[in-house]
Design an enzyme around this catalytic site. Sequence first.
Site, mmCIF file in Angstrom:
data_model
loop_
_atom_site.group_PDB
_atom_site.id
_atom_site.type_symbol
_atom_site.label_atom_id
_atom_site.label_comp_id
_atom_site.label_asym_id
_atom_site.label_seq_id
_atom_site.Cartn_x
_atom_site.Cartn_y
_atom_site.Cartn_z
ATOM 1 N N HIS A 182 0.864 -1.185 0.000
ATOM 2 C CA HIS A 182 0.000 0.000 0.000
ATOM 3 C C HIS A 182 0.898 1.231 0.000
ATOM 4 O O HIS A 182 1.645 1.452 0.954
ATOM 5 C CB HIS A 182 -0.907 0.005 1.233
ATOM 6 C CG HIS A 182 -1.820 -1.169 1.300
ATOM 7 N ND1 HIS A 182 -3.104 -1.146 0.790
ATOM 8 C CD2 HIS A 182 -1.626 -2.422 1.796
ATOM 9 C CE1 HIS A 182 -3.666 -2.335 0.985
ATOM 10 N NE2 HIS A 182 -2.791 -3.120 1.590
ATOM 11 N N ARG B 271 -0.432 4.365 -0.586
ATOM 12 C CA ARG B 271 -1.271 5.525 -0.289
ATOM 13 C C ARG B 271 -1.197 6.532 -1.438
ATOM 14 O O ARG B 271 -0.929 6.166 -2.572
ATOM 15 C CB ARG B 271 -0.909 6.143 1.067
ATOM 16 C CG ARG B 271 -0.911 5.172 2.244
ATOM 17 C CD ARG B 271 -2.200 4.416 2.396
ATOM 18 N NE ARG B 271 -2.232 3.659 3.664
ATOM 19 C CZ ARG B 271 -2.898 2.552 3.830
ATOM 20 N NH1 ARG B 271 -3.581 2.023 2.817
ATOM 21 N NH2 ARG B 271 -2.922 1.924 4.993
ATOM 22 N N HIS C 128 -8.320 -10.690 -1.023
ATOM 23 C CA HIS C 128 -8.271 -10.507 0.432
ATOM 24 C C HIS C 128 -9.207 -11.558 1.015
ATOM 25 O O HIS C 128 -10.428 -11.420 0.943
ATOM 26 C CB HIS C 128 -8.714 -9.097 0.837
ATOM 27 C CG HIS C 128 -8.646 -8.868 2.321
ATOM 28 N ND1 HIS C 128 -7.709 -8.033 2.901
ATOM 29 C CD2 HIS C 128 -9.369 -9.374 3.356
ATOM 30 C CE1 HIS C 128 -7.871 -8.038 4.215
ATOM 31 N NE2 HIS C 128 -8.872 -8.844 4.509
ATOM 32 N N HIS D 210 -1.551 -12.207 1.677
ATOM 33 C CA HIS D 210 -1.200 -12.099 3.103
ATOM 34 C C HIS D 210 -1.835 -13.212 3.938
ATOM 35 O O HIS D 210 -2.591 -12.950 4.874
ATOM 36 C CB HIS D 210 -1.536 -10.716 3.655
ATOM 37 C CG HIS D 210 -2.870 -10.150 3.246
ATOM 38 N ND1 HIS D 210 -4.066 -10.826 3.386
ATOM 39 C CD2 HIS D 210 -3.203 -8.960 2.713
ATOM 40 C CE1 HIS D 210 -5.060 -10.077 2.958
ATOM 41 N NE2 HIS D 210 -4.551 -8.929 2.540
ATOM 42 N N ASP E 229 2.501 -6.368 2.347
ATOM 43 C CA ASP E 229 1.281 -5.723 2.841
ATOM 44 C C ASP E 229 1.637 -4.557 3.751
ATOM 45 O O ASP E 229 0.922 -4.262 4.711
ATOM 46 C CB ASP E 229 0.364 -6.720 3.564
ATOM 47 C CG ASP E 229 -1.044 -6.156 3.800
ATOM 48 O OD1 ASP E 229 -1.429 -5.201 3.090
ATOM 49 O OD2 ASP E 229 -1.740 -6.656 4.697
ATOM 50 N N HIS F 65 -0.192 4.010 8.396
ATOM 51 C CA HIS F 65 -1.189 4.928 8.951
ATOM 52 C C HIS F 65 -0.451 5.902 9.860
ATOM 53 O O HIS F 65 0.542 5.535 10.501
ATOM 54 C CB HIS F 65 -2.245 4.180 9.771
ATOM 55 C CG HIS F 65 -3.154 3.315 8.973
ATOM 56 N ND1 HIS F 65 -4.196 3.815 8.214
ATOM 57 C CD2 HIS F 65 -3.183 1.974 8.798
ATOM 58 C CE1 HIS F 65 -4.830 2.813 7.623
ATOM 59 N NE2 HIS F 65 -4.234 1.686 7.960
#
Length: 343
Positions: free
Chosen positions: A15, A17, A136, A174, A247, A251
């Site tokens: 990720h 972002r 997922h 994952h 993964d 944040h």
Amino acid sequence: MTTITITRPDDWHIHLRDGAQLKDTVRDISRYMGRAIVMPNLVPPAIDTETALTYYDRIKAQVPAGSQFEPLMVLYLTDKTSPDEIRRAKASGKIVAAKLYPAGATTNSDSGVTDLKNIYPALEAMQEVGMLFLVHGEVTDSSIDIFDRERVFIENILSKIVADFPELKIVLEHITTKDAVDFVTQASDNVAATITAHHLLYNRNHMLAGGIRPHFYCLPILKRNTHQQALLAAAASGSKKFFLGTDSAPHAKDKKEAACGCAGSYTAHAAIELYAEAFESVNALDKLEAFASFNGPDFYNLPRNADTITLVKKPWDVPATYPLGDTNVVPIRAGEVIDWQVE
């Protein structure tokens, strides 16, 4: 001093972002990864070819000078994804897969699929054109215990997809359970899985025993030690069905250290170094290269990277935080030591 040289690795699930955070996530992952499968769960998500390609351009604009890092893009599947959209994405040459997020399963998955039958036409088109299906693998039924959601997804949903689309290449992403290891191992050669560094190194005791450690909170959630050991055995087995996917999911610090914290662990600052620790823990450093550098591109029918990197066993102190746009992210192993580093 112990050193190992391996073919340049790739990250088959990350990720990055968007916006101001992009320069920091791209900086970290492009240090030594040749390519990365970039997750499409943005706000709004990359549900069509045009959106995915403009995201590709934004990522490329942040790749540091001298780096050959190449993002591999993914389409976010919705109930309305059409076969024509799949064909457009495949024809772009930059979108290599489409991703199933069961609605509500993880961060920014609210636009995800509500009923699998809604994407069967898209899956048929993917099988036809040779586009990979990334999954997922968790159910979202609130009555199912969070520690059982991967197992139930495999039993009730994934097994049916594999049976209905035998020629579709599927990556169960994952994975976190022995159930997933067993399913992938016994499935056809068209089914593979990624494994994160944090699921190899940690289990739910690390997150919950002796105090809650929110930076270990991710989805799928860390499981018990027996599952961790099954993942380590799979990664170190030499099987071509398992490969590297961090993964890594950043944040902001205040979004993790909160009454209702976000799910995701940041490992892009030291991905291959953490995997080296995991493989060393089971005396399998000789299996790291295939897991990190061969199995992924082979499954995706892409060439392996032509150059190499060298890892040296030389401990270093991990910073307490890394910059993340206009805020900070707390990485895995923050304020502690990692045993390996890239020369």
